[in-house]
Design a protein around this motif. Structure first.
Motif, mmCIF file in Angstrom:
data_model
loop_
_atom_site.group_PDB
_atom_site.id
_atom_site.type_symbol
_atom_site.label_atom_id
_atom_site.label_comp_id
_atom_site.label_asym_id
_atom_site.label_seq_id
_atom_site.Cartn_x
_atom_site.Cartn_y
_atom_site.Cartn_z
ATOM 1 N N PRO A 18 -10.603 6.649 -2.959
ATOM 2 C CA PRO A 18 -11.669 5.650 -2.792
ATOM 3 C C PRO A 18 -11.368 4.587 -1.732
ATOM 4 C CG PRO A 18 -11.013 5.886 -5.116
ATOM 5 C CD PRO A 18 -9.963 6.548 -4.287
ATOM 6 N N HIS A 19 -10.131 4.526 -1.260
ATOM 7 C CA HIS A 19 -9.706 3.408 -0.414
ATOM 8 C C HIS A 19 -9.393 3.802 1.027
ATOM 9 C CE1 HIS A 19 -9.511 1.349 -4.225
ATOM 10 N NE2 HIS A 19 -8.685 2.271 -4.674
ATOM 11 N N ILE A 20 -9.505 5.091 1.368
ATOM 12 C CA ILE A 20 -9.156 5.552 2.716
ATOM 13 C C ILE A 20 -10.268 6.418 3.302
ATOM 14 C CG2 ILE A 20 -6.698 5.560 2.101
ATOM 15 C CD1 ILE A 20 -6.952 8.720 2.317
ATOM 16 N N HIS A 21 -10.153 6.693 4.596
ATOM 17 C CA HIS A 21 -11.012 7.666 5.260
ATOM 18 C C HIS A 21 -10.311 9.028 5.294
ATOM 19 C CE1 HIS A 21 -13.885 4.770 6.623
ATOM 20 N NE2 HIS A 21 -13.080 4.179 7.495
ATOM 21 N N PHE A 52 -2.282 5.269 9.747
ATOM 22 C CA PHE A 52 -1.971 6.151 8.625
ATOM 23 C C PHE A 52 -1.287 5.421 7.480
ATOM 24 C CE2 PHE A 52 2.181 6.017 10.628
ATOM 25 C CZ PHE A 52 3.078 6.190 9.588
ATOM 26 N N LYS A 53 -0.630 4.309 7.769
ATOM 27 C CA LYS A 53 0.189 3.644 6.767
ATOM 28 C C LYS A 53 -0.620 3.107 5.586
ATOM 29 C CE LYS A 53 4.156 2.490 9.667
ATOM 30 N NZ LYS A 53 5.293 2.809 8.818
ATOM 31 N N VAL A 54 -1.943 3.023 5.742
ATOM 32 C CA VAL A 54 -2.772 2.580 4.624
ATOM 33 C C VAL A 54 -2.722 3.589 3.473
ATOM 34 C CG1 VAL A 54 -5.026 3.604 5.184
ATOM 35 C CG2 VAL A 54 -4.919 1.317 4.204
ATOM 36 N N SER A 84 -1.539 -2.713 6.599
ATOM 37 C CA SER A 84 -2.001 -1.730 5.612
ATOM 38 C C SER A 84 -1.747 -2.211 4.186
ATOM 39 C CB SER A 84 -1.299 -0.388 5.843
ATOM 40 O OG SER A 84 -1.670 0.163 7.093
ATOM 41 N N LEU A 85 -0.578 -2.801 3.962
ATOM 42 C CA LEU A 85 -0.281 -3.333 2.630
ATOM 43 C C LEU A 85 -1.196 -4.521 2.322
ATOM 44 C CD1 LEU A 85 1.703 -2.809 0.261
ATOM 45 C CD2 LEU A 85 3.087 -4.683 1.151
ATOM 46 N N SER A 86 -1.485 -5.325 3.347
ATOM 47 C CA SER A 86 -2.400 -6.459 3.171
ATOM 48 C C SER A 86 -3.802 -5.962 2.813
ATOM 49 C CB SER A 86 -2.450 -7.302 4.448
ATOM 50 O OG SER A 86 -1.174 -7.813 4.761
ATOM 51 N N TYR A 87 -4.223 -4.897 3.481
ATOM 52 C CA TYR A 87 -5.528 -4.289 3.174
ATOM 53 C C TYR A 87 -5.581 -3.815 1.723
ATOM 54 C CZ TYR A 87 -8.853 -0.427 2.734
ATOM 55 O OH TYR A 87 -9.829 0.428 2.274
ATOM 56 N N ALA A 88 -4.549 -3.056 1.310
ATOM 57 C CA ALA A 88 -4.538 -2.489 -0.045
ATOM 58 C C ALA A 88 -4.458 -3.587 -1.106
ATOM 59 C CB ALA A 88 -3.361 -1.517 -0.192
ATOM 60 N N ALA A 89 -3.603 -4.590 -0.864
ATOM 61 C CA ALA A 89 -3.475 -5.693 -1.819
ATOM 62 C C ALA A 89 -4.786 -6.472 -1.927
ATOM 63 C CB ALA A 89 -2.344 -6.622 -1.393
#
Length: 318
Positions: A18-21, A52-54, A84-89
């Protein structure tokens, strides 16, 4: 040391979906002719957060239990893992702190802040990065999500090559950039499980060739602060990524700064896509070693597109 399995990759694929392309595959008949091979570019420059790191960051963040998540996450990174970690958090609504070299590209720092991350700067060396980071974690108690030496991150990165095998049949080889080895390790994890006959080639800047030298020596050789235009590939291998590299990588090829910049420029010109210098290293090594790829179907992972447009490497220096 927990070594992830292909079950971890399948679980990661479901967790992060749900969180990536699901990023596209692009091709170029001009570049194919130039290389003497069929190249299939897996475009992670179109990924959420531009890299890709997301994948690995999202797998780590959304795999935390509620108690750990409340304390937030932290990492050290020159750029793409940080944002990427900031995006996920941000997607999970938890705090994130990132230790970044003061010399990291401003575009990547802006992206971290844009996703709600807090930046603590350090000197541009592995030793400074790790020392400053230790202070950050001691104060906050945040969960450390290593940029690459983390089984959750590697399992997430492995979903990229899993998608690639679903999108392109009959690959003979996959080429990916190597710095710390997270993407390459994920590629090893997937391909050794479902396509063991596919060669795995790691591509590295000659100016930061510690993985190449490690591969030849049979043990990790770490450089502290190499200088290369490929800013995402300056970090050394660690024990978990070395496990995958030493057991599954077919070869490591290197390219000069000039070759990397020319390959980057070629992709910008011919494929009309924005990608960063680190992403150009695979094509640079393919064009330098045409005989190794002649007539083959080759997956090429374009790892990210977070480039400072004011500092393109072919522009005159200010």
């Amino acid at each position: 040391m927990y070594v992830p399995t292909f079950d971890d990759v399948r679980n990661a694929q479901e967790r992060i979906q749900p969180h990536i392309h699901r990023t596209p595959i692009l091709t170029s008949s001009f570049i194919n002719k130039l290389a003497g091979a069929e190249l299939f570019f897996k475009c992670e420059n179109f990924q959420k957060a531009g890299a890709f790191k997301v994948r690995g960051a999202s797998n780590a963040v959304f795999g935390l239990d509620e108690e750990k998540a409340k304390l937030g996450v932290a990492t050290h990174s020159s750029g793409n893992h940080a944002l990427s970690l900031s995006y996920a958090a941000g997607r999970r609504g938890i705090p994130v702190t990132v230790v970044m070299p003061r010399t990291a590209p401003e575009a990547k720092k802006e992206a971290v802040r844009g996703y709600g991350g807090t930046i603590v700067e350090c000197e541009p060396s592995t030793s400074s990065r790790e020392a400053v980071f230790a202070e950050v974690v001691a104060k906050s108690g945040a969960e450390f999500v290593h940029p690459y030496n983390d089984h959750r991150v590697i399992s997430g990165q492995a979903t990229c090559s899993l998608e690639l095998t679903e999108q392109v049949e009959g690959l003979n080889a996959v080429v990916a950039p190597i710095g710390g080895g997270g993407m390459v390790s994920g590629t090893c994890l997937t391909l050794s499980s479902i396509a063991p006959d596919v060669e795995i080639i790691a591509a590295e800047p000659k100016n930061a060739d510690d993985a190449y030298r490690s591969f030849k020596a049979g043990h990790i050789i770490a450089d502290d602060a190499p200088q290369t235009v490929a800013d995402g590939l300056k970090v050394p291998l660690k024990d978990l990524t070395w496990h995958f590299v030493s057991n599954h990588v077919t070869d490591i090829l290197t390219a000069t700064e000039e070759e990397i910049i020319e390959a980057m420029r070629l992709i910008w010109q011919r494929m009309k896509i924005v990608m960063e210098p680190s992403s150009a290293v695979p094509l640079a090594t393919i064009l330098k070693n045409k005989e190794a790829f002649a007539g083959k179907r080759v997956g090429v992972i374009i790892t990210g597109g977070n480039v400072d447009l004011n500092k393109l490497p072919w522009l005159p220096k200010a």
